[in-house]
Design an enzyme around this catalytic site. Structure first.
Site, PDB file in Angstrom:
ATOM      1  N   HIS A 369       0.823  -1.208   0.000  1.00  0.00           N
ATOM      2  CA  HIS A 369       0.000   0.000   0.000  1.00  0.00           C
ATOM      3  C   HIS A 369       0.861   1.264   0.000  1.00  0.00           C
ATOM      4  O   HIS A 369       2.055   1.241   0.308  1.00  0.00           O
ATOM      5  CB  HIS A 369      -0.921   0.010   1.222  1.00  0.00           C
ATOM      6  N   GLU A 445      -1.696  -7.236   7.828  1.00  0.00           N
ATOM      7  CA  GLU A 445      -0.365  -7.104   8.418  1.00  0.00           C
ATOM      8  C   GLU A 445      -0.311  -7.838   9.759  1.00  0.00           C
ATOM      9  O   GLU A 445      -1.340  -8.133  10.384  1.00  0.00           O
ATOM     10  CB  GLU A 445      -0.019  -5.621   8.591  1.00  0.00           C
TER      11      GLU A 445
END
Length: 565
Positions: A369, A445
Site C-alpha cells: 500500500h 499485516e
C-alpha cells in the site's frame, strides 16, 4: 468385461496402448477428456472413452482422461500390461515418479490412476501432441457435446476415422468395438462452439503471453534488491522509511538489519527453469541465468483466457504516455518508455522454461500500500493499531501505480487486505482498471501488540527483553500478545494456497503489507525466517511470484518502484 488374459489357458496377458488427453477452454473452463485403448500388436482401436467435465483445469482433465483410459483397459483385460502414451509432460513425469505431486486437485486423481492396475504393469511415455490426435479429438467431441447440453456418445464419434492415427507402429484399422465410457453429461452447457479441429481444447504448444502483458515492470538485475537497482526513492519517502526489518510496517528495524538490507543478493528477475531436467528438478532449487526459483506452494496452470481484464482506453493511454503538449521529443521518449515497459512486462509474465503443457502460472503481483502518516515517522503499524488511511503522498503513489498497471498490462482480479490503507490503495487501482476488489483477511499485516504506533527506539526503551526475543526467534510475540512471524508465515502460506487454487492460470493483484509480501517471497524461495531482515520493501512497490501446476514457485519481480519516478 474380462478379456482373454484372465484365462490362464489362453496364453500370455495382452498388451494395450492407452492414449489419453484432456483439455479446458479457459483453464479453468469448460473441460473434457478423451481416451482410447489400442491393441499394441495390431494398432486396432478396442475402446474409446470421453466425458464432459464441467469447469475444471487442463491438468485435472488430463488426469481424468488417464483414469478413464486405464479403467477401459482393465475392463478389456484386468491382467493386461499397459503402455500409456500422453502429450502431457506433467502427467507422464508425475506418474513415473520423477516429479513430485503437490497440487491438491491432482493428488487423488494420480492415486486413483495408480490403483487401476497393480504396480509395475503400467509404463508411461511422453509423445508429441501431433501423435495424440485420437484422444485429443475425443476430448473435443466431449466438450462440444457439453456445450450443446448433451452427453458424448461413442456411436456418434468420428475421432477414430478423422485422425488416421497409428499405434505400435501399425496403422489403426478403426474397426474395433468401442466401449465408450463417457459416463455423464457434465454440469451443464458450456459456451464453447464445436470446432472439429484437433487440439482446439488445449493451450498452444508454447503458452502465449497476452498482447498487453499482465505483470508490470522489468525485474531488477541479478544480485540487486529493490532500491539498490532503483535509486529513485518514492515521493515523500526517505531511505530509512523503506529499510527492511522483520517486516514491521514502519520498517523501523535495528541498524544491523537495515545495513544488511541493501546489497544482499536478491531473487529479482528469476525465471522458472529446469523443470524438464528430470529428478534434479523435483523439490529442489531451479536456477537460470539471472535468477532462481525454488519449488514451494501449489497452483493449477493455464494460459490467461480472453476474459482478461480491460485494456486502458485511449484517454488513459495518452495521459500515461504523453509528454508536454506539442512536445514531439517528450512524446517520443514517453512512447519509447511505455514500449520498454510492455517488453519488460512480457518478460516477467512469460511462462518460463517449463514444459509447454505446464501452462501459464497463477501469478500474484504483490503491491504494498501507499504511505500513511505513520510511514515517514517509522512507527510500527500492524493489524492491531489505529488502522490509518493513506496520506496525501500515499494517494499520489496509488494513482501512479494505477496508471502504470493500466499502461503496462492486464490485471485480471484484485484482492486486498481488510485494513484501511490497503483497501484505499486497491480502490484507486480498481477504479482505473475497472475491476472489483475482493477482501482477504489472510493478507492483513502482523499484529504488533503493545508496540503499535511506537518507533523502534521507543520499543527498545520500554520493552528491551521482549524486543531482543522477537529479533532472535520467529516464534516470539511482540509485547501484549501480538502475532509472531511464525504465525504470520503459517497464515500467509494458507492464504497463498487458497488464492492459487481460486485464481489458477490468472494474474491477480494482491494489495497487502510489508510482512505478508516479504513472506510470500520468503516461502517461494524456501528461505529461512531471518531472510525477512534482508529484504527492502518500499511503499507502493510491486513484486511478483508465479505458481506452477507442479507446485513450483518463481520470484519474478521484487520491490519495483520505477512507476513512482
Amino acid at each position: 468385461m474380462t478379456g482373454a488374459g484372465a484365462d490362464p489357458e489362453a496364453g500370455p496377458a495382452r498388451e494395450f496402448v492407452v492414449e489419453a488427453d484432456g483439455g479446458s477452454r479457459g483453464n479453468p473452463g469448460p473441460a473434457g477428456y478423451g481416451a482410447v485403448v489400442l491393441d499394441a500388436a495390431t494398432g486396432e482401436t478396442l475402446a474409446e472413452a470421453a466425458e464432459y467435465l464441467g469447469v475444471v483445469t487442463n491438468n485435472v482433465a488430463e488426469y481424468r482422461g488417464l483414469v478413464a483410459g486405464l479403467r477401459a483397459a482393465r475392463e478389456l483385460d484386468p491382467d493386461a500390461t499397459v503402455r500409456v502414451r500422453m502429450d502431457s509432460k506433467l502427467v507422464v513425469e508425475q506418474m513415473s515418479g520423477r516429479w513430485k505431486i503437490k497440487h491438491p486437485d491432482m493428488k487423488p486423481l494420480a492415486a486413483e490412476a495408480a490403483r487401476v492396475f497393480p504396480p509395475g504393469r503400467v509404463t508411461y511415455e511422453w509423445i508429441p501432441r501431433a501423435e495424440n490426435k485420437h484422444a485429443d479429438r475425443l476430448a473435443n467431441e466431449a466438450m462440444d457435446a457439453g456445450a450443446r447440453g448433451e452427453r458424448w456418445s461413442p456411436s456418434t464419434s468420428t475421432a477414430d476415422l478423422d485422425t488416421g492415427r497409428s499405434a505400435g507402429g501399425r496403422t489403426a484399422t478403426g474397426g474395433g468395438a468401442r466401449a465408450g465410457s463417457g459416463t455423464g453429461a457434465g454440469t451443464g452447457a458450456a459456451s464453447a462452439a464445436r470446432t472439429g479441429a484437433p487440439g482446439a481444447a488445449r493451450p498452444p504448444a508454447e503458452p502465449t503471453v497476452p498482447a498487453e502483458p499482465t505483470v508490470p515492470a522489468e525485474p531488477t538485475a541479478p544480485g540487486a534488491t529493490g532500491s539498490a537497482a532503483d535509486p529513485t526513492a518514492a515521493p515523500g519517502a526517505s531511505a530509512s522509511d523503506t529499510a527492511g526489518t522483520r517486516g514491521a510496517e514502519a520498517d523501523a528495524g535495528p541498524p544491523a538489519a537495515r545495513g544488511d538490507a541493501t546489497g544482499t543478493p536478491g531473487p529479482a528477475g528469476g525465471r522458472r527453469a529446469g523443470a524438464v531436467e528430470g529428478p534434479a528438478a523435483v523439490g529442489g532449487a531451479r536456477s537460470a541465468s539471472g535468477g532462481s526459483a525454488v519449488r514451494d506452494g501449489a497452483g493449477a496452470a493455464g494460459p490467461a483466457g480472453p476474459e482478461a481484464g480491460p485494456r486502458p482506453d485511449a484517454a488513459s493511454e495518452a495521459a500515461a504516455g504523453s509528454g508536454a503538449p506539442g512536445s514531439v521529443g517528450s512524446s517520443t521518449t514517453s512512447q519509447a518508455a511505455a514500449s520498454a515497459d510492455v517488453r519488460a512486462a512480457r518478460t516477467v509474465a512469460s511462462p518460463g522454461w517449463g514444459p509447454p503443457d505446464m501452462g501459464a502460472p497463477a501469478t500474484f503481483v504483490l503491491l504494498r500500500h501507499g504511505e500513511t502518516p505513520l510511514t515517514p515517522q517509522k512507527r510500527f503499524s500492524g493489524s492491531g493499531g489505529s488502522d490509518p488511511s493513506l496520506s496525501a503522498a500515499g494517494r499520489e503513489q496509488a494513482e501512479k501505480v494505477a496508471a502504470s498497471l493500466a499502461r503496462r498490462g492486464t490485471v485480471q482480479a484484485i484482492v486486498a487486505s481488510p485494513l484501511a490503507r490497503t483497501r484505499e490503495t486497491a480502490g484507486i487501482v480498481a477504479a482505473r482498471l475497472g475491476l472489483e476488489v475482493a477482501v482477504e483477511d489472510g493478507l492483513r499485516e502482523t499484529d504488533f501488540g503493545a508496540w503499535e504506533g511506537l518507533t523502534f527506539g521507543e520499543v527498545r526503551e520500554r520493552y528491551p527483553d521482549d524486543l531482543n526475543a522477537w529479533l532472535s526467534s520467529p516464534d516470539a510475540e511482540p509485547t501484549g500478545g501480538g502475532e509472531s512471524f511464525a504465525a504470520t508465515g503459517a497464515r500467509v502460506a494458507a492464504t497463498r494456497d487458497r488464492l492459487v487454487a481460486a485464481y489458477a492460470g490468472r494474474t491477480v493483484l494482491l494489495v497487502s503489507h510489508v510482512t505478508p509480501i516479504k513472506t510470500f517471497v520468503r516461502l517461494a524461495l524456501g528461505a529461512p525466517p531471518e531472510s525477512l531482515f534482508r529484504m527492502e520493501l518500499s511503499a507502493a512497490s510491486l513484486s511478483a511470484v508465479a505458481y506452477y501446476a507442479d507446485g513450483g514457485a518463481s520470484v519474478r519481480l521484487f520491490n519495483d518502484t520505477s512507476h513512482l519516478r
